[in-house]
Design a protein around this motif. Structure first.
Motif, PDB file in Angstrom:
ATOM      1  N   SER A  34       0.742  -0.991  -0.032  1.00  0.00           N
ATOM      2  CA  SER A  34      -0.039  -0.264   0.061  1.00  0.00           C
ATOM      3  C   SER A  34       1.083   1.392  -0.052  1.00  0.00           C
ATOM      4  N   THR A  35       2.103   1.029   0.016  1.00  0.00           N
ATOM      5  CA  THR A  35       2.973   2.462   0.979  1.00  0.00           C
ATOM      6  C   THR A  35       3.914   2.515  -0.482  1.00  0.00           C
ATOM      7  N   LEU A  36       3.237   2.109  -1.780  1.00  0.00           N
ATOM      8  CA  LEU A  36       4.187   1.801  -3.106  1.00  0.00           C
ATOM      9  C   LEU A  36       3.836   3.368  -3.693  1.00  0.00           C
ATOM     10  N   GLY A  37       4.140   4.098  -4.403  1.00  0.00           N
ATOM     11  CA  GLY A  37       4.436   4.833  -5.187  1.00  0.00           C
ATOM     12  C   GLY A  37       3.962   6.465  -4.134  1.00  0.00           C
ATOM     13  N   ARG A  38       3.966   5.945  -3.109  1.00  0.00           N
ATOM     14  CA  ARG A  38       3.775   6.881  -2.231  1.00  0.00           C
ATOM     15  C   ARG A  38       5.029   7.259  -1.519  1.00  0.00           C
ATOM     16  N   SER A  39       4.892   9.184  -0.635  1.00  0.00           N
ATOM     17  CA  SER A  39       5.879   9.208  -0.537  1.00  0.00           C
ATOM     18  C   SER A  39       6.135   8.723   1.275  1.00  0.00           C
ATOM     19  N   HIS A  40       6.847   8.211   1.358  1.00  0.00           N
ATOM     20  CA  HIS A  40       7.765   8.201   2.632  1.00  0.00           C
ATOM     21  C   HIS A  40       7.296   9.441   3.701  1.00  0.00           C
ATOM     22  N   ARG A  41       7.308  10.610   3.237  1.00  0.00           N
ATOM     23  CA  ARG A  41       6.851  11.223   4.252  1.00  0.00           C
ATOM     24  C   ARG A  41       5.115  11.585   4.836  1.00  0.00           C
ATOM     25  N   SER A  42       4.770  10.452   3.689  1.00  0.00           N
ATOM     26  CA  SER A  42       2.967  10.988   3.643  1.00  0.00           C
ATOM     27  C   SER A  42       2.516  10.232   5.202  1.00  0.00           C
ATOM     28  N   LYS A  43       2.318  10.245   5.729  1.00  0.00           N
ATOM     29  CA  LYS A  43       1.550   9.470   7.254  1.00  0.00           C
ATOM     30  C   LYS A  43       1.937   8.090   6.869  1.00  0.00           C
ATOM     31  N   LEU A  44       1.045   7.551   6.125  1.00  0.00           N
ATOM     32  CA  LEU A  44       0.896   6.159   5.251  1.00  0.00           C
ATOM     33  C   LEU A  44       2.849   5.488   5.131  1.00  0.00           C
ATOM     34  N   GLY A  45       3.351   6.241   4.700  1.00  0.00           N
ATOM     35  CA  GLY A  45       4.965   5.848   4.430  1.00  0.00           C
ATOM     36  C   GLY A  45       5.902   6.304   6.237  1.00  0.00           C
ATOM     37  N   LYS A  46       5.239   6.872   6.504  1.00  0.00           N
ATOM     38  CA  LYS A  46       6.065   7.013   8.102  1.00  0.00           C
ATOM     39  C   LYS A  46       5.163   6.044   9.016  1.00  0.00           C
ATOM     40  N   ASP A  47       4.101   5.385   8.693  1.00  0.00           N
ATOM     41  CA  ASP A  47       3.101   4.948   9.869  1.00  0.00           C
ATOM     42  C   ASP A  47       4.240   3.431   9.171  1.00  0.00           C
ATOM     43  N   ALA A  48       4.410   3.466   8.176  1.00  0.00           N
ATOM     44  CA  ALA A  48       5.214   2.240   7.703  1.00  0.00           C
ATOM     45  C   ALA A  48       6.711   1.547   8.356  1.00  0.00           C
ATOM     46  N   LEU A  49       7.212   2.443   8.600  1.00  0.00           N
ATOM     47  CA  LEU A  49       8.615   3.182   9.060  1.00  0.00           C
ATOM     48  C   LEU A  49       8.698   2.916  10.633  1.00  0.00           C
ATOM     49  N   HIS A  50       7.442   3.356  11.540  1.00  0.00           N
ATOM     50  CA  HIS A  50       7.456   3.417  12.826  1.00  0.00           C
ATOM     51  C   HIS A  50       6.957   2.323  12.916  1.00  0.00           C
ATOM     52  N   LYS A  51       6.367   1.573  12.193  1.00  0.00           N
ATOM     53  CA  LYS A  51       6.022   0.078  12.928  1.00  0.00           C
ATOM     54  C   LYS A  51       7.095  -1.304  12.004  1.00  0.00           C
ATOM     55  N   VAL A  52       8.369  -1.100  12.001  1.00  0.00           N
ATOM     56  CA  VAL A  52       9.075  -1.550  11.237  1.00  0.00           C
ATOM     57  C   VAL A  52      10.625  -1.400  12.340  1.00  0.00           C
ATOM     58  N   ILE A  53      10.431  -0.096  13.135  1.00  0.00           N
ATOM     59  CA  ILE A  53      11.444   0.549  14.049  1.00  0.00           C
ATOM     60  C   ILE A  53      11.110  -0.239  15.851  1.00  0.00           C
ATOM     61  N   THR A  54       9.527  -0.137  15.489  1.00  0.00           N
ATOM     62  CA  THR A  54       9.044  -0.560  16.918  1.00  0.00           C
ATOM     63  C   THR A  54       8.647  -1.916  17.276  1.00  0.00           C
ATOM     64  N   ASP A  55       8.841  -2.784  16.183  1.00  0.00           N
ATOM     65  CA  ASP A  55       8.797  -4.422  15.694  1.00  0.00           C
ATOM     66  C   ASP A  55      10.310  -4.789  16.202  1.00  0.00           C
ATOM     67  N   THR A  56      11.281  -3.748  15.795  1.00  0.00           N
ATOM     68  CA  THR A  56      12.365  -4.425  15.602  1.00  0.00           C
ATOM     69  C   THR A  56      12.951  -4.290  17.684  1.00  0.00           C
ATOM     70  N   ALA A  57      12.607  -3.594  17.761  1.00  0.00           N
ATOM     71  CA  ALA A  57      12.844  -3.070  19.105  1.00  0.00           C
ATOM     72  C   ALA A  57      11.992  -4.060  19.943  1.00  0.00           C
ATOM     73  N   GLU A  58      11.031  -4.223  20.079  1.00  0.00           N
ATOM     74  CA  GLU A  58      10.035  -5.477  20.409  1.00  0.00           C
ATOM     75  C   GLU A  58      10.475  -6.474  20.047  1.00  0.00           C
ATOM     76  N   ILE A  59      10.912  -6.590  19.185  1.00  0.00           N
ATOM     77  CA  ILE A  59      11.082  -7.896  19.275  1.00  0.00           C
ATOM     78  C   ILE A  59      12.562  -8.652  19.334  1.00  0.00           C
ATOM     79  N   LEU A  60      13.454  -7.475  19.616  1.00  0.00           N
ATOM     80  CA  LEU A  60      15.219  -7.523  20.169  1.00  0.00           C
ATOM     81  C   LEU A  60      15.093  -8.041  21.676  1.00  0.00           C
ATOM     82  N   GLY A  61      13.557  -6.802  22.194  1.00  0.00           N
ATOM     83  CA  GLY A  61      13.594  -7.720  23.605  1.00  0.00           C
ATOM     84  C   GLY A  61      14.628  -6.302  23.911  1.00  0.00           C
TER      85      GLY A  61
END
Length: 374
Positions: A34-61
């Motif tokens: 869903s993020t393809l063709g969209r700006s990474h600065r859009s809410k959609l793009g930032k949310d996707a980037l934020h999720k991989v960041i928070t998931d990384t921190a959570e999974i790694l403990g």
């Protein structure tokens, strides 16, 4: 005894040490695009980037206060950014036992031209005396030597009372080995290794002590924009919440999210570590039964369970033939030793590789050895 050509082949013959095999069951059509063709600065793009960041921190403990950021140019870019941004106020101990660690040492003395630098090194297959690390100094080291197949046993050599920072290149270790996060101030990796992601992006994990260094120290040399982690003496928090320094590939981000979801599904990072150790055990049993092949890391306590490096009783020309035979038979791709390492084999055993594929590969190794020595 003549070994007949095996009939069974690995279902996935991808044993490269980077980019590594995709996760079992990977299907690119199942990615959230869903993020393809969209700006990474859009809410959609930032949310996707934020999720991989928070998931990384959570999974790694990760401990409270640790920050995760996505940066350009894979693990190399992440490490260079840290070296250029943070080194200088203290003497530096550089520990290396393979080509990438040696490269960091070269950059520190030849490019940054730091004078108070101590080299703590060992040959391929060995680990240096890490007790030489001075807790007053910054220390730069690789957790797992991707090109040597040698890892540190644990973080006991790092003092809990250290004054300097620990800067760890852990690109082939994170998600595959136990990481003592409280002892690591800066950790870098790329998702193209253990998680089988696509190349081009790096990850930086900062402890509060690392953030303090960034906010209290300004290097004497100029920093290009792509290396800057602070502005006005303060950490650029956006990097660690989803506002990347440059434009990321949102397709690669979606691919990384898929890998993180898989880690959750199999039981988390501990399951990923166990899977990799089980894979290593397959090769350990084979080496024990065949005198013509050995681990470059003879000491099993420091033997990598991801980038497994092997020496073979063959000439360099025979090893090339050996590797080509396996590729021609479509049973193993990209298993030659790294160009700067001793001649031999390097077989990836991270969790995205299936144990059954390694088991199917073993008879082919014996067959290929017979073919080139006949």
């Amino acid at each position: 005894m003549i070994t007949p050509q095996p009939t069974s082949k690995p279902a996935i013959p991808n044993f490269s040490s980077g980019p590594c095999a995709k996760r079992p069951g990977y299907d690119i059509t199942q990615l959230d695009l869903s993020t393809l063709g969209r700006s990474h600065r859009s809410k959609l793009g930032k949310d996707a980037l934020h999720k991989v960041i928070t998931d990384t921190a959570e999974i790694l403990g990760l401990p409270e206060g640790y920050r995760v950021g996505i940066v350009p140019a894979s693990d190399t870019g992440a490490m260079e950014m840290i070296l250029w941004s943070m080194l200088g106020p203290r003497a530096v101990d550089v520990c290396y036992w393979e080509s990438f660690g040696q490269g960091w040492y070269g950059d520190i003395i030849k490019q940054l031209k730091l004078e108070k630098v101590n080299k703590i090194s060992a040959d391929y297959g060995q680990l240096p005396d890490l007790s030489q690390v001075n807790p007053e100094n910054d220390v730069v080291f690789t957790w797992n030597g991707t090109t040597s197949g040698v890892k540190v046993k644990n973080g006991d050599f790092i003092s809990d009372q250290r004054q300097g920072l620990t800067i760890c290149d852990a690109t082939s270790a994170v998600f595959a080995m136990e990481m003592p996060w409280e002892k690591l101030d800066v950790t870098t990796f790329s998702w193209q290794k253990v998680l089988g992601g696509e190349g081009g992006h790096g990850i930086i994990i900062l402890s509060p002590r690392a953030v303090e260094r960034l906010e209290s120290y300004t290097p004497s040399w100029p920093l290009p924009k792509i290396f800057r982690l602070t502005a006005g003496g303060k950490l650029i928090e956006g990097i660690f919440t989803g506002a990347t320094i440059n434009t990321p590939s949102m397709l690669c981000v979606a691919d990384y999210q898929d890998a993180l979801n898989w880690i959750k599904q199999i039981g988390g990072v501990q399951a990923s570590i166990t899977k990799s150790l089980d894979n290593l055990s397959v090769l350990e049993a084979f080496v024990a039964d065949n005198s013509w092949i050995n681990f470059l890391a003879e000491n099993e306590q420091i033997r990598s369970n991801t980038s497994v490096c092997l020496s073979v009783e063959l000439s360099d020309a025979q090893i090339k033939t050996f590797i080509n035979l396996l590729a021609e038979q479509q049973v193993a791709y990209d298993i030659g030793a790294y160009k700067d390492a001793p001649s031999g084999l390097r077989i990836w055993c991270g969790s995205t590789v299936e144990k059954s594929d390694l088991q199917a590969l073993l008879p082919w190794l014996a067959w290929a050895y017979q073919e080139v020595t006949a």
